[in-house]
Design an enzyme around this catalytic site. Structure first.
Site, PDB file in Angstrom:
ATOM      1  N   SER A 291     -35.457  33.564  37.491  1.00 12.52           N
ATOM      2  CA  SER A 291     -34.212  34.294  37.737  1.00 12.52           C
ATOM      3  C   SER A 291     -33.751  34.107  39.168  1.00 12.52           C
ATOM      4  O   SER A 291     -34.556  33.886  40.078  1.00 12.52           O
ATOM      5  CB  SER A 291     -34.405  35.794  37.467  1.00 12.52           C
ATOM      6  OG  SER A 291     -34.909  36.462  38.605  1.00 12.52           O
ATOM      7  N   ASP A 292     -32.444  34.199  39.386  1.00 14.80           N
ATOM      8  CA  ASP A 292     -31.962  34.277  40.755  1.00 14.80           C
ATOM      9  C   ASP A 292     -32.329  35.649  41.294  1.00 14.80           C
ATOM     10  O   ASP A 292     -32.593  36.592  40.539  1.00 14.80           O
ATOM     11  CB  ASP A 292     -30.450  34.048  40.818  1.00 14.80           C
ATOM     12  CG  ASP A 292     -30.025  33.474  42.172  1.00 14.80           C
ATOM     13  OD1 ASP A 292     -30.780  33.639  43.149  1.00 14.80           O
ATOM     14  OD2 ASP A 292     -28.954  32.858  42.246  1.00 14.80           O
ATOM     15  N   TYR A 293     -32.347  35.774  42.608  1.00 10.35           N
ATOM     16  CA  TYR A 293     -32.803  37.013  43.231  1.00 10.35           C
ATOM     17  C   TYR A 293     -31.885  38.171  42.834  1.00 10.35           C
ATOM     18  O   TYR A 293     -30.695  38.161  43.126  1.00 10.35           O
ATOM     19  CB  TYR A 293     -32.809  36.868  44.754  1.00 10.35           C
ATOM     20  CG  TYR A 293     -33.939  36.033  45.297  1.00 10.35           C
ATOM     21  CD1 TYR A 293     -34.573  36.375  46.478  1.00 10.35           C
ATOM     22  CD2 TYR A 293     -34.378  34.904  44.627  1.00 10.35           C
ATOM     23  CE1 TYR A 293     -35.618  35.611  46.981  1.00 10.35           C
ATOM     24  CE2 TYR A 293     -35.414  34.131  45.120  1.00 10.35           C
ATOM     25  CZ  TYR A 293     -36.034  34.483  46.292  1.00 10.35           C
ATOM     26  OH  TYR A 293     -37.068  33.722  46.779  1.00 10.35           O
TER      27      TYR A 293
END
Length: 770
Positions: A291-293
């Site tokens: 996942s992106d942050y």
């Protein structure tokens, strides 16, 4: 008393029991699938969720449950190595199963740590049009980053440039899917290794890559970061998914990161079409989805499609997000969801198995810990610094050179003025650890080093990068009047890291300029910022020869400059040896060979503009107007670009001739060889980018007028002729038809050899038959 048979059976039974309890997952000779299965069956639900979560190297020792990934701190290489060794040793020895983490590092244009080599920013990499050079860069970055324990890089980007207002343009490689696919895949091969090998395992000094951002992230409404992408499935598949497909299928990338944005109301972190249908089923992606942050949290607190954090967790795991990056906020709720019977533990097992598979393939259970003694011989080496300079030199684009003002003749100069707010500053772009001049060579210093004592170098800043202060204009004009030639260095500056995130508190001796480019720094006007154009105009009025050098992360609309300034260089953010590279170009030690990887718009109002447009994109009247003579499409302007995709000048000249094709008609399983002769008709050696486009085909759905399908960067000596060969096939003219099937329809089309997207020099018609 036991007889021999009883003893034998007892020993056999004990042996089987020992074998059953043996930790097969710790056996490096065992097949990876068996190691994964063995480890997975030993794990508690809580330990599995730990593998789907992220922490930092500094915080890992506070948990008895091993995390899936640990992030490197944004400090220096030595500190990262020390923390890496401590955290991995703890994970191996102090957690129940001894599962080591994947160490994450930012490596967009070099490891994000003080002491590592800083290469040119991605937009500059794209302007080299040289995949072999980018592959070498990937090798160098992996060699350095692996020294301090990094196992996985959060790079490169496969986003297409579509809006110059967007702050993350600088992180992108190009506007064209083929060019992005070629350069991005080269980066990944350099970082990870040959795909034939990486399907079985990753070498000790290699680093796994993360392709981002999936998908259509770089086409936000109004150019605003994270805004929705207005896009149909056909455009999505034809343009934005194509480079991701290339790197998944051809380069075997280890991880994919979903984007923050949404498409048609569905955020990417919950998009089953993207993450399941396309990525897994159609492309057979074997890696894991990272996942992106905060991307999963945004489903709850930003996109607001989840009522609770548990709902967000349900969305993420159902869509196929395997790991939550940043501080675990959403996926801890998976435990309660499994216990409540809302999701099956088998879904968790699938995600964890993907993560563990890569850990075993990367040899993390056996890999030696980071050793600071290795840093000196592996990090920021002379060869890597030289490579950074070469990439800079091949990325610089000569946009204009009236009357051959460049290269400057050192023997005819007594003095030179270096003026402008970026003249005395290094500019690296975002995902850099510093902007301190001590870390690299700026343009002023590069020119001083080149000319030595032979030429007097006069300097004036003139103005700041932003703001309306014109108090330095008089000094700049005086400096210009006292010099034989003037180099004006303008541009932008981008966000620099300190700690986790972007807080604008640049440490050390860095300039305090407000950030104007990079992640989250979008603009409404792509013209020169502040009073930079006014400074240039004031200096231009002196009548002295002026060379404009741009160091920026996004293209500027420079119509006045193109009309008036005799010589212009686009240098982007050229890395730690940027000043040296620019000086080498200015004085002719290096012949410029960079080509634009994106279309430069005439104005903000022309956005979006890109070369691979469909015919209707330019209107149907084709009567461009001016202020003096209004027209249509547009009333006061043309639809033409300011500078075209693929454009770039040289200090020599090239002539194209003798276009040949092996056959003029072909079918499915056949290929056509295209050859062309290129001659250096000038007096110095140079590099030319030979570009092959296909177009002018009638299909059942509208398609781009032209599309780049092959290119080759070649070095040619004066008077030398080289033959360039390409092969094309049915896939190169395939389309997503009305039934959303990828097909090649029969018909004629043109093979075009060009110097730029708008400068076709040779053409041949071919016919495809089913």
């Amino acid at each position: 008393m036991l007889n021999r048979k009883s003893i034998f059976l007892s020993v056999l039974s004990l042996g089987l029991a020992i074998t059953a309890n043996a930790q097969l997952y710790k056996d490096p000779k065992a097949p990876v699938p068996k190691r994964v299965a063995d480890l997975l069956k030993r794990m508690t639900l809580e330990e599995k969720i730990g593998q789907m979560s992220m922490s930092s190297l500094t915080e890992a020792k506070d948990s008895k449950i091993a995390y899936g990934v640990l992030e490197s701190p944004f400090t220096n290489v030595r500190d990262v190595a020390i923390k890496s060794a401590a955290a991995k040793k703890y994970s191996r020895e102090q957690t129940r199963l001894g599962i080591p983490p994947i160490q994450i590092g930012e490596c967009l244009h070099g490891q994000l740590a003080a002491g590592a080599t800083t290469f040119p920013q991605a937009i500059a990499q794209g302007s080299t049009w040289n995949p072999a050079l980018i592959e070498k860069m990937g090798q160098a970055i992996a060699y350095e980053a692996s020294t301090s324990g990094v196992d996985q890089a959060l790079s490169p980007l496969f986003d297409l440039i579509r809006d110059a207002r967007y702050g993350r343009v600088e992180e992108c490689l190009a506007e064209d899917p083929y060019l992005v696919g070629q350069l991005g895949s080269a980066f990944v091969r350099g970082m990870q290794g040959n795909p034939a090998q990486t399907r079985n395992g990753f070498a000790f000094d290699k680093v796994m890559c993360t392709g981002k951002h999936f998908a259509a992230y770089s086409k936000p409404i109004a150019g605003i970061n994270i805004a929705p992408a207005e896009i149909g499935e056909r455009e999505l598949r034809s343009m934005f998914l194509a480079p991701f497909r290339d790197v998944v299928q051809d380069a075997n990338i280890a991880a994919i990161m979903p984007s923050y944005n949404e498409i048609d109301g569905v955020p990417a972190h919950s998009n089953e079409f993207l993450l399941k249908q396309v990525l897994r089923k159609e492309w057979n992606f074997k890696g894991y989805v990272f996942s992106d942050y905060g991307g999963l949290s945004q489903l709850f607190d930003f996109h607001k499609i989840a009522k609770t954090k548990a709902d967000a967790a349900m969305f993420g795991i159902t869509a196929g997000v395997d790991l939550e990056a940043a501080r675990p906020d959403i996926y801890p709720h998976l435990i309660e969801l499994v216990k409540a019977g809302k999701i099956k533990e088998a879904q968790i097992d699938t995600a964890v198995a993907r993560i563990l598979t890569l850990k075993f393939k990367a040899g993390l259970f056996e890999k030696p810990l980071a050793d600071t003694a290795r840093i000196k011989d592996r990090v920021h080496t002379a060869d890597h610094i030289k490579l950074s300079q070469q990439i800079a030199e091949e990325s610089i684009v000569l946009l204009k050179n009236n009357n051959n003002l460049l290269p400057l003749n050192l023997s005819k100069l007594k003095s030179i003025a270096v003026i402008g707010p970026n003249a005395n500053k290094v500019q690296y772009g975002d995902y850099s650890f510093t902007r301190d001049n001590l870390s690299g060579v700026n343009v002023l210093e590069g020119i001083k080093q080149f000319v030595g004592n032979d030429v007097k170098v006069n300097y004036a800043q003139g103005c700041e990068l932003t703001g309306l202060d014109r108090s330095g204009f008089d000094e700049a004009v005086k400096t210009a009047n006292e010099s034989d030639a003037i180099v004006v260095v303008l541009g932008t500056t981008s966000v620099v890291f300190q700690g986790v995130g972007w807080n604008g508190k640049a440490p050390g001796n860095e300039p305090k300029d407000p950030f104007t480019c990079g992640e989250g720094y979008d603009v409404t006007d792509i013209g020169p910022q502040g009073v930079q154009r006014e400074l240039l105009q004031a200096v231009y009025k002196t009548g002295k020869p002026v060379i404009l050098v741009l160091e920026n992360g996004r293209p500027w609309s420079i119509s006045w400059e193109k009309e008036n300034v005799p010589a212009i260089l686009e240098a982007w953010y050229p890395g730690e040896k940027g000043g040296t590279a620019i000086a080498n170009i200015l004085f002719g030690k290096v012949n410029p060979s960079g080509r634009l990887n994106m279309t430069v718009p005439q104005s903000t109002g022309h956005i979006p503009v890109f070369y691979n447009y469909v015919n209707s994109s330019r209107g149907n009247n084709r009567e461009p107007g001016t202020i003096e003579k209004p027209g249509r499409d547009y009333v006061f302007s043309s639809t033409d670009p300011l500078f075209a995709f693929g454009f770039g000048l040289s200090y020599t000249s090239f002539n194209y001739s003798n276009l040949k094709v092996s056959k003029t008609t072909f079918s499915k399983d056949e290929q056509v060889t295209v050859s062309v002769d290129v001659k250096n008709t000038g007096k110095i050696a140079g590099k030319e980018v030979v570009q092959l486009y296909l177009g002018n085909k009638v299909n059942s759905v509208s398609t781009p007028v032209v599309a780049l399908k092959r290119f080759s960067k070649i070095a040619i000596e004066p008077g030398e002729t080289k033959t360039v060969n390409f092969t094309i096939n049915a896939k190169d003219i395939a389309i997503w038809n009305r039934q959303m099937k990828l097909v090649t329809e029969p018909g004629t089309f043109d093979v075009m050899i060009a110097k730029a997207a708008n400068e076709v020099v040779l053409k041949q018609q071919l016919e495809y038959k089913n």
